[in-house]
Enzyme design. Structure first.
Site, PDB file in Angstrom:
ATOM      1  N   LYS A 116     151.894  28.178  55.671  1.00  0.00           N
ATOM      2  CA  LYS A 116     152.791  27.137  55.149  1.00  0.00           C
ATOM      3  C   LYS A 116     152.033  25.888  54.687  1.00  0.00           C
ATOM      4  CE  LYS A 116     156.590  28.455  58.242  1.00  0.00           C
ATOM      5  NZ  LYS A 116     157.553  29.195  57.452  1.00  0.00           N
ATOM      6  N   GLU A 200     156.467  17.985  59.723  1.00  0.00           N
ATOM      7  CA  GLU A 200     157.336  17.788  58.572  1.00  0.00           C
ATOM      8  C   GLU A 200     158.467  16.848  58.954  1.00  0.00           C
ATOM      9  OE1 GLU A 200     157.413  21.549  55.982  1.00  0.00           O
ATOM     10  OE2 GLU A 200     159.500  21.239  56.565  1.00  0.00           O
ATOM     11  N   HIS A 235     167.843  28.760  63.086  1.00  0.00           N
ATOM     12  CA  HIS A 235     166.972  28.848  61.905  1.00  0.00           C
ATOM     13  C   HIS A 235     166.953  30.244  61.290  1.00  0.00           C
ATOM     14  CE1 HIS A 235     165.763  24.889  63.082  1.00  0.00           C
ATOM     15  NE2 HIS A 235     165.209  25.308  64.192  1.00  0.00           N
ATOM     16  N   ARG A 297     158.126  38.455  48.681  1.00  0.00           N
ATOM     17  CA  ARG A 297     158.725  39.787  48.841  1.00  0.00           C
ATOM     18  C   ARG A 297     160.158  39.718  48.352  1.00  0.00           C
ATOM     19  NH1 ARG A 297     162.036  38.345  53.223  1.00  0.00           N
ATOM     20  NH2 ARG A 297     161.047  36.821  54.584  1.00  0.00           N
TER      21      ARG A 297
HETATM   22  P1  ADP Z   1     164.843  36.462  54.988  1.00  0.00           P
HETATM   23  O1  ADP Z   1     164.558  35.083  54.539  1.00  0.00           O
HETATM   24  O2  ADP Z   1     164.509  37.504  53.981  1.00  0.00           O
HETATM   25  O3  ADP Z   1     166.169  36.613  55.567  1.00  0.00           O
HETATM   26  P2  ADP Z   1     163.754  36.246  57.657  1.00  0.00           P
HETATM   27  O4  ADP Z   1     162.885  35.029  57.673  1.00  0.00           O
HETATM   28  O5  ADP Z   1     165.100  36.225  58.296  1.00  0.00           O
HETATM   29  O6  ADP Z   1     163.826  36.745  56.132  1.00  0.00           O
HETATM   30  O7  ADP Z   1     162.963  37.447  58.295  1.00  0.00           O
HETATM   31  C1  ADP Z   1     161.746  37.810  57.737  1.00  0.00           C
HETATM   32  C2  ADP Z   1     161.730  39.266  57.426  1.00  0.00           C
HETATM   33  O8  ADP Z   1     161.451  40.023  58.561  1.00  0.00           O
HETATM   34  C3  ADP Z   1     163.047  39.757  56.874  1.00  0.00           C
HETATM   35  O9  ADP Z   1     162.781  40.487  55.727  1.00  0.00           O
HETATM   36  C4  ADP Z   1     163.623  40.640  57.962  1.00  0.00           C
HETATM   37  O10 ADP Z   1     164.270  41.762  57.438  1.00  0.00           O
HETATM   38  C5  ADP Z   1     162.398  41.067  58.676  1.00  0.00           C
HETATM   39  N1  ADP Z   1     162.635  41.259  60.070  1.00  0.00           N
HETATM   40  C6  ADP Z   1     163.100  40.363  60.947  1.00  0.00           C
HETATM   41  N2  ADP Z   1     163.135  40.892  62.157  1.00  0.00           N
HETATM   42  C7  ADP Z   1     162.692  42.156  62.040  1.00  0.00           C
HETATM   43  C8  ADP Z   1     162.478  43.232  62.951  1.00  0.00           C
HETATM   44  N3  ADP Z   1     162.750  43.102  64.242  1.00  0.00           N
HETATM   45  N4  ADP Z   1     162.022  44.398  62.484  1.00  0.00           N
HETATM   46  C9  ADP Z   1     161.748  44.529  61.194  1.00  0.00           C
HETATM   47  N5  ADP Z   1     161.901  43.566  60.288  1.00  0.00           N
HETATM   48  C10 ADP Z   1     162.376  42.393  60.712  1.00  0.00           C
HETATM   49  P1  ADP Z   2     160.618  30.498  58.413  1.00  0.00           P
HETATM   50  O1  ADP Z   2     159.266  30.932  57.923  1.00  0.00           O
HETATM   51  O2  ADP Z   2     160.798  30.741  59.844  1.00  0.00           O
HETATM   52  O3  ADP Z   2     161.704  31.015  57.539  1.00  0.00           O
HETATM   53  P2  ADP Z   2     161.120  27.891  57.213  1.00  0.00           P
HETATM   54  O4  ADP Z   2     160.064  26.881  56.968  1.00  0.00           O
HETATM   55  O5  ADP Z   2     161.642  28.620  56.041  1.00  0.00           O
HETATM   56  O6  ADP Z   2     160.563  28.894  58.301  1.00  0.00           O
HETATM   57  O7  ADP Z   2     162.306  27.196  57.994  1.00  0.00           O
HETATM   58  C1  ADP Z   2     163.373  27.940  58.547  1.00  0.00           C
HETATM   59  C2  ADP Z   2     164.629  27.083  58.598  1.00  0.00           C
HETATM   60  O8  ADP Z   2     164.413  25.883  59.356  1.00  0.00           O
HETATM   61  C3  ADP Z   2     165.107  26.578  57.259  1.00  0.00           C
HETATM   62  O9  ADP Z   2     165.905  27.527  56.598  1.00  0.00           O
HETATM   63  C4  ADP Z   2     165.884  25.331  57.628  1.00  0.00           C
HETATM   64  O10 ADP Z   2     167.163  25.646  58.093  1.00  0.00           O
HETATM   65  C5  ADP Z   2     165.091  24.773  58.780  1.00  0.00           C
HETATM   66  N1  ADP Z   2     164.108  23.763  58.308  1.00  0.00           N
HETATM   67  C6  ADP Z   2     162.842  24.009  57.932  1.00  0.00           C
HETATM   68  N2  ADP Z   2     162.213  22.877  57.543  1.00  0.00           N
HETATM   69  C7  ADP Z   2     163.116  21.880  57.677  1.00  0.00           C
HETATM   70  C8  ADP Z   2     163.069  20.454  57.478  1.00  0.00           C
HETATM   71  N3  ADP Z   2     161.967  19.846  57.053  1.00  0.00           N
HETATM   72  N4  ADP Z   2     164.184  19.740  57.734  1.00  0.00           N
HETATM   73  C9  ADP Z   2     165.313  20.336  58.184  1.00  0.00           C
HETATM   74  N5  ADP Z   2     165.405  21.659  58.418  1.00  0.00           N
HETATM   75  C10 ADP Z   2     164.329  22.441  58.172  1.00  0.00           C
END
Ligand code: ADP
Ligand code: ADP
Ligand code: MG
Length: 613
Positions: A116, A200, A235, A297
């Site tokens: 990140k 952040e 989240h 992806r």
């Molecule tokens: P997205 O933003 O696509 O919803 P997530 O951040 O929720 O993705 O999850 C990351 C990826 O990991 C997703 O594509 C989800 O399908 C996959 N994933 C999450 N948990 C599992 C698991 N237990 N086994 C396999 N794949 C998983």
């Molecule tokens: P991940 O890789 O687990 O998906 P993200 O950075 O995409 O991590 O953050 C997951 C979620 O956390 C976001 O969809 C949002 O709801 C919350 N989030 C992330 N960054 C912030 C931020 N700076 N302020 C408020 N909420 C946040």
């Protein structure tokens, strides 16, 4: 074009990819673990290769086994799906090194976006607005605390290698920073093998807005508009929609163009998603939307984009990987209507969303106009403890947001899964939340109001009456009383708890039990041929358990003298209490149970012997 594909994934994901591959006339190869030998994705593929034990790290996550399976079956290409190995640059490179086609972005693009902090630095260089914060190498605790103070509380500590909502800590005030940092670093080291974090600014009134992008090998990059994934639990996305409510054309253009610049900055090819966080306190505004991360992806929620654009994104992926140009130019893509997706999970909202595993004895998906179900299981399959407990993605598309919302709520209402528990009722109620109905979403909604939406509902009298009629023959069964005809009253067990139901009608061939399905919930109803405990027929003084349950109180001791109607024992089933009383005056001759004991129906609990006067 590519002629054959090995799908390096399982369940819903693998089925989704196989569907498009087959439509395009490609040969498909599945891989499966020992737990998945009978799985739907294995049956749907032309060929399948066993790759090891149930645990993902011994099968689905072992790149060498998957590449060997592709070579052995003559598959030309590997599609990683989403999750598992889809964002693993080393695996992508190994696929290419084996002379196979990788259906995904170039390994260098995956690496560039994999962490990140590096991704944010790259976006800043490309002129994409990023969330204010600290990104550097210095990981000293005191230094990071000073940076958090500079950024301004509240702040988020994020593991740079994190994902799936893991490795994040919200810190509201300076005195909590040190502990939060230590626990975040511990979790990051354990889950991702990398303790590095960034700081952040925590955006208030947060909305998750993301843009679908696509690039090809000819230098073209387009976007396929935005999705709103603000309905999250811890989240993690729960309900997603496209387009985003309240997005005006100018803001859309600004966000989508920023996303295209982000993809161009890493020479992107294939499907990707640029995630932004927006401050929605005054609606969506271009100067209040910041880059968060890129997922290199296809995304779980891609079907809502497919619905509003009329495109098949898996087909796009296959064509791009085959070297073809993008199927559409930017000016050929438009938004048609509105789409919403809900993630149906095998989990019990009433028990803190604990996964609910087991065999899907009954599985029915609601389906309406503009509906789509993406699943990897059929009735009779098992939700195992080894993988993500997703049952299906339920997707609805309609001319307006309100149409899509109502259609999705109906599909979820009609969804019936048993005995495995699901979040269907929770999702349906979430769709009726006034804030969601108004499009005034933010990522904190479920955290604030989710507990009330997770409370189990009771079945309606009408649903119970209908179910009861399926369980009794036209002639009166024991335990039934004749009411003012044609309505009768009978005793039943609803999920094991006694219940009296007024109903009309009967079945020529009554079932031993039936399922009561309503509002996305399922209950089991069975006739209760209960032994009256008021003494009317219990001539021999045997006190039997009228239902399966737990003895919660024993009010008498062996040898006690009791009078008719005196309380002997209290039994509990499904949180309902049932008192057993003495059928006549007598002595407690035998006491066969104790408080806390679990008892079966008809178990002998006590015996009262009549006293001669
Ligand atoms: P997205 O933003 O696509 O919803 P997530 O951040 O929720 O993705 O999850 C990351 C990826 O990991 C997703 O594509 C989800 O399908 C996959 N994933 C999450 N948990 C599992 C698991 N237990 N086994 C396999 N794949 C998983
Ligand atoms: P991940 O890789 O687990 O998906 P993200 O950075 O995409 O991590 O953050 C997951 C979620 O956390 C976001 O969809 C949002 O709801 C919350 N989030 C992330 N960054 C912030 C931020 N700076 N302020 C408020 N909420 C946040
Ligand atoms: Mg994310």
């Amino acid at each position: 074009m590519i002629q054959s594909i090995l799908v390096a994934n399982r369940g819903e994901i693998a089925c989704r990819i196989i569907r498009t591959a087959r439509r395009l006339g490609l040969r498909t190869v599945a891989v499966y673990s020992e737990a998945d030998a009978q799985a739907m994705h294995v049956a749907q593929a032309d060929q399948a290769v066993a790759i090891g034990p149930a645990a993902a790290r011994e099968s689905y996550l072992v790149g060498e086994k998957i590449i060997a399976a592709a070579l052995e079956t003559g598959a030309q290409a590997i599609h990683p799906g989403y999750g598992f190995l889809s964002e693993n640059a080393a695996f992508a490179q190994a696929v290419l090194d084996a002379g196979l086609v990788w259906i995904g972005p170039p390994p260098a693009a995956i690496s560039a976006m994999g962490l990140k902090d590096a991704a944010k630095a790259l976006m800043q260089q490309a002129g994409v607005p990023t969330t204010p914060g600290y990104l550097g190498e210095n990981q000293d605790a005191e230094f990071l605390a000073a940076e958090a103070a500079r950024v301004g509380y509240p702040v988020l500590i994020k593991a740079v290698a994190g994902g799936g909502g893991k490795g994040m800590r919200l810190v509201e005030q300076p005195q909590d920073f040190a502990d939060a940092l230590a626990s975040c670093q511990r979790e990051a080291a354990a889950s991702f093998g990398n303790a590095h974090v960034l700081i952040e600014k925590y955006i208030l009134s947060p909305r998750h807005i993301e843009v679908q992008v696509f690039g090809d090998a000819h230098g073209n990059v387009v976007h396929l508009f935005e999705r709103d994934c603000s309905l999250q639990r811890r989240h993690q996305k729960v309900i997603e929609e496209a387009p985003a409510p309240g997005m005006d054309e100018a803001t859309r253009a600004a966000v989508c163009q920023a996303a295209v610049r982000a993809a161009q900055a890493v020479g992107y090819q294939g499907a990707g998603t640029i995630e932004f966080i927006a401050d929605g306190s005054e609606g969506l505004r271009a100067d209040r939307i910041w880059f968060m991360e890129m997922n290199t992806r296809l995304q779980v929620e891609h079907p809502v984009t497919e619905a509003i654009t009329g495109q098949d994104l898996v087909e796009w992926q296959i064509r791009v990987a085959s070297g073809e140009p993008l199927p559409r130019r930017q000016d050929e893509l438009t938004i048609q209507g509105w789409a919403m997706e809900a993630r149906l999970y095998a989990e019990d909202p009433a028990k803190g969303f604990l996964p609910s595993i087991g065999r899907l004895e009954h599985l029915h998906f609601g389906m309406g106009e503009g509906g789509r179900i993406d699943t990897g299981v059929a009735q009779g399959d098992t939700i195992s403890p080894f993988y993500d407990p997703m049952v299906a993605k339920v997707i609805a598309h309609g001319p307006s947001r309100e149409d899509a919302r109502q259609r999705l709520a109906e599909m979820l209402d009609e969804t019936a899964v048993w005995p495995v528990r699901t979040n269907a009722a929770f999702l349906a109620r979430l769709l009726h939340h006034p804030q969601f109905v108004a499009g005034a979403v933010d990522t904190g909604l479920i955290g604030r109001d989710g507990a009330a939406l997770a409370e189990p509902l009771a079945p309606s009298a009408a649903a119970l009456a209908k179910a009861a009629a399926r369980l009794v023959a036209p002639s009166l069964a024991p335990g039934l009383r004749l009411n003012a005809a044609p309505v009768r009253t009978g005793h039943f067990l609803l999920d094991g708890a006694p219940i009296e139901i007024a109903f009309a009608g009967a079945a020529t061939a009554p079932a031993p039990f039936t399922l009561v399905c309503e509002h996305g919930q399922v209950w089991r109803l069975e006739p209760w041929h209960h032994k009256p405990t008021d003494g009317a027929t219990a001539g021999d003084g045997a006190i039997l358990a009228p239902m399966p349950g737990r003895v919660i109180a024993v009010s008498v001791a062996q040898g006690d003298t009791v009078t008719k109607g005196q309380k002997l024992l209290t039994l509990e089933a499904m949180k309902m209490e049932h008192t057993l009383v003495a059928p006549f005056d007598g002595v407690v001759d035998a006491l066969e149970t104790q408080a806390g004991a679990q008892v079966q129906v008809d178990a002998l609990l006590a015996r009262i012997t009549q006293q001669d006067d």
